[in-house]
Design a protein around this motif. Structure first.
Motif, short mmCIF file in Angstrom:
data_model
loop_
_atom_site.label_atom_id
_atom_site.label_comp_id
_atom_site.label_asym_id
_atom_site.label_seq_id
_atom_site.Cartn_x
_atom_site.Cartn_y
_atom_site.Cartn_z
N VAL A 20 -2.15 46.93 -35.13
CA VAL A 20 -2.84 47.70 -36.16
C VAL A 20 -4.23 47.09 -36.35
O VAL A 20 -4.37 45.96 -36.81
CB VAL A 20 -2.07 47.69 -37.50
CG1 VAL A 20 -2.81 48.55 -38.53
CG2 VAL A 20 -0.64 48.18 -37.31
N ARG A 21 -5.24 47.86 -35.96
CA ARG A 21 -6.63 47.40 -36.08
C ARG A 21 -7.24 48.01 -37.33
O ARG A 21 -7.21 49.22 -37.53
CB ARG A 21 -7.42 47.79 -34.84
CG ARG A 21 -7.00 47.03 -33.60
CD ARG A 21 -7.80 47.45 -32.38
NE ARG A 21 -7.56 46.55 -31.25
CZ ARG A 21 -6.57 46.72 -30.38
NH1 ARG A 21 -5.73 47.74 -30.51
NH2 ARG A 21 -6.39 45.86 -29.38
N ARG A 22 -7.80 47.15 -38.16
CA ARG A 22 -8.45 47.59 -39.40
C ARG A 22 -9.92 47.19 -39.35
O ARG A 22 -10.40 46.73 -38.33
CB ARG A 22 -7.76 46.93 -40.60
CG ARG A 22 -6.25 47.19 -40.68
CD ARG A 22 -5.55 46.15 -41.51
NE ARG A 22 -5.62 44.84 -40.88
CZ ARG A 22 -5.31 43.70 -41.49
NH1 ARG A 22 -4.95 43.72 -42.75
NH2 ARG A 22 -5.38 42.55 -40.85
N GLU A 23 -10.63 47.39 -40.43
CA GLU A 23 -12.02 46.94 -40.48
C GLU A 23 -12.06 45.43 -40.33
O GLU A 23 -11.23 44.71 -40.89
CB GLU A 23 -12.67 47.38 -41.79
CG GLU A 23 -12.93 48.88 -41.86
CD GLU A 23 -13.85 49.26 -43.02
OE1 GLU A 23 -15.07 49.15 -42.85
OE2 GLU A 23 -13.33 49.65 -44.06
N VAL A 27 -6.45 41.63 -36.29
CA VAL A 27 -5.51 42.65 -35.84
C VAL A 27 -4.10 42.25 -36.27
O VAL A 27 -3.68 41.11 -36.06
CB VAL A 27 -5.55 42.79 -34.30
CG1 VAL A 27 -4.59 43.87 -33.83
CG2 VAL A 27 -6.97 43.07 -33.82
N LEU A 28 -3.38 43.19 -36.89
CA LEU A 28 -1.97 42.95 -37.18
C LEU A 28 -1.15 43.14 -35.91
O LEU A 28 -1.36 44.11 -35.17
CB LEU A 28 -1.47 43.90 -38.26
CG LEU A 28 -1.94 43.67 -39.69
CD1 LEU A 28 -1.34 44.71 -40.62
CD2 LEU A 28 -1.59 42.26 -40.19
N VAL A 29 -0.23 42.23 -35.65
CA VAL A 29 0.66 42.29 -34.49
C VAL A 29 2.09 42.30 -35.01
O VAL A 29 2.51 41.34 -35.67
CB VAL A 29 0.43 41.10 -33.55
CG1 VAL A 29 1.34 41.20 -32.33
CG2 VAL A 29 -1.03 41.02 -33.11
N ILE A 30 2.83 43.36 -34.72
CA ILE A 30 4.17 43.55 -35.29
C ILE A 30 5.19 43.67 -34.17
O ILE A 30 5.02 44.45 -33.23
CB ILE A 30 4.21 44.82 -36.18
CG1 ILE A 30 3.11 44.74 -37.25
CG2 ILE A 30 5.58 44.98 -36.82
CD1 ILE A 30 2.89 46.05 -37.98
N GLY A 31 6.26 42.89 -34.28
CA GLY A 31 7.35 42.95 -33.32
C GLY A 31 8.68 43.03 -34.03
O GLY A 31 8.79 42.67 -35.21
N CYS A 32 9.70 43.51 -33.34
CA CYS A 32 11.03 43.61 -33.96
C CYS A 32 12.12 43.47 -32.91
O CYS A 32 11.87 43.60 -31.71
CB CYS A 32 11.18 44.95 -34.71
SG CYS A 32 11.08 46.39 -33.65
N SER A 67 3.54 35.37 -28.36
CA SER A 67 3.03 35.53 -27.00
C SER A 67 1.74 36.34 -26.96
O SER A 67 0.96 36.25 -26.01
CB SER A 67 4.08 36.19 -26.11
OG SER A 67 4.26 37.56 -26.44
N ALA A 68 1.50 37.15 -27.99
CA ALA A 68 0.27 37.94 -28.07
C ALA A 68 -0.89 37.12 -28.60
O ALA A 68 -2.02 37.62 -28.68
CB ALA A 68 0.48 39.16 -28.95
N GLY A 69 -0.64 35.86 -28.98
CA GLY A 69 -1.69 35.01 -29.51
C GLY A 69 -1.86 35.12 -31.01
O GLY A 69 -2.88 34.68 -31.56
N ALA A 70 -0.86 35.68 -31.70
CA ALA A 70 -0.96 35.91 -33.14
C ALA A 70 -0.33 34.77 -33.94
O ALA A 70 0.59 34.10 -33.46
CB ALA A 70 -0.29 37.23 -33.51
N ASP A 71 -0.83 34.59 -35.15
CA ASP A 71 -0.21 33.69 -36.12
C ASP A 71 0.76 34.51 -36.97
O ASP A 71 0.43 35.61 -37.42
CB ASP A 71 -1.27 33.07 -37.04
CG ASP A 71 -2.26 32.21 -36.28
OD1 ASP A 71 -1.83 31.48 -35.37
OD2 ASP A 71 -3.46 32.28 -36.60
N ILE A 72 1.94 33.97 -37.22
CA ILE A 72 2.96 34.72 -37.96
C ILE A 72 2.67 34.67 -39.45
O ILE A 72 2.45 33.59 -40.03
CB ILE A 72 4.36 34.17 -37.65
CG1 ILE A 72 4.71 34.48 -36.19
CG2 ILE A 72 5.41 34.77 -38.59
CD1 ILE A 72 6.00 33.89 -35.72
N GLU A 130 -0.87 38.06 -37.18
CA GLU A 130 -2.27 38.46 -37.25
C GLU A 130 -3.07 37.62 -36.27
O GLU A 130 -2.78 36.43 -36.08
CB GLU A 130 -2.80 38.28 -38.67
CG GLU A 130 -4.16 38.90 -38.93
CD GLU A 130 -4.57 38.75 -40.38
OE1 GLU A 130 -5.13 39.71 -40.94
OE2 GLU A 130 -4.36 37.66 -40.95
N ALA A 131 -4.07 38.23 -35.63
CA ALA A 131 -4.89 37.51 -34.67
C ALA A 131 -6.30 38.08 -34.66
O ALA A 131 -6.51 39.24 -35.03
CB ALA A 131 -4.29 37.62 -33.27
#
Length: 255
Positions: A20-23, A27-32, A67-72, A130-131
């Motif tokens: 999810v890309r916002r201003e 970037v929000l990175v969501i997995g389940c 793995s996407a490089g995001a911080d939880i 988020e990353a």
């Protein structure tokens, strides 16, 4: 304010992730992930302690986001079991996994089923991270990169019996933080070969496997006990020294 244009969030799906890309540049990175019939209830197909079921259910989704490089930011558990005793044990396993990732109990929220008696275990996990856009390890490989597997694909009882062969959460975090590492894919039930082909396609290339490793490429990775990643071959030896674990080149990325 009147006259201002507000950018609507842009939603994109890559692999099992939602972006999810916002201003701004974040970037929000969501997995389940979900797990069913694994636990200690009467109708569970695989009998195992609930805390173990919780640990490995959380591991899959956490590894996808890392793995996407995001911080939880947070982990949400939706448990189709009663709070006590089963739910509490599952949550204990989730907490153990998150502590390995350097997170706290405050990162976890969720719900349990306390209106009806459950005779089979069901677990749902959602992880939100988020990353920065430029830090995402998605579609950033180069033609000619080697594709390397860290850890061993394990499933069933081998997951617990050969825990030392798994790619650890800490090792994954080190991979994600290494500038020389490009894309990272956890290995799921379809095997490392499937993930390597997908990785190559996302980078506009093709996967050429090394000869004689078809069986290893087809082996199920179970609860993401292994990952594959891309890197220039000249950088691999130094990375191996700094991170440790078993690293094996499984092929290359070609045009």
């Amino acid at each position: 304010m009147r006259g201002m244009t507000i950018m609507k969030p842009q939603v994109q799906r890559i692999r099992d992730l939602t972006l999810v890309r916002r201003e701004g540049s974040r970037v929000l990175v969501i997995g389940c992930d979900s797990s069913a019939s694994i636990g200690n209830k009467p109708m569970d197909v695989i009998q195992t302690p609930p805390d173990i079921a919780g640990y490995y259910a959380a591991r899959v989704a956490v590894m996808e986001v890392l793995s996407a490089g995001a911080d939880i930011l947070t982990v949400i558990d939706t448990l189709a079991v009663e709070r006590n005793p089963t739910g509490s044990e599952i949550i204990r396993g989730i907490h153990r996994l998150l502590h390995e990732a350097g997170l706290t109990d405050a990162h976890v929220n969720g719900s349990t089923e306390d209106n009806f008696v459950s005779c089979q275990t069901g677990i749902g996990i959602t992880v939100i991270g988020e990353a920065d856009e430029e830090q995402l390890k998605l579609g950033c490989s180069a033609i000619g990169d080697c594709i390397v597997m860290l850890g061993e694909p394990l499933v069933g009882s081998a997951v617990l019996e050969q825990e030392a062969k798994q790619c650890s959460i800490r090792q994954l975090q080190q991979l994600a933080g290494a500038a020389e590492v490009h894309d990272i894919h956890p290995v799921g039930s379809k095997g490392a070969g499937y993930e390597a082909v997908l990785l190559a396609e996302l980078n506009g290339g093709s996967f050429q496997a090394l000869p004689g490793i078809t069986e290893k490429l087809e082996a199920s990775g179970g609860p993401a006990t292994a990952v594959i990643f891309t890197i220039e071959k000249s950088n691999l030896e130094l990375l191996q020294t700094s991170i440790g674990g078993k690293m094996e080149i499984i092929g290359h990325l070609y045009q």
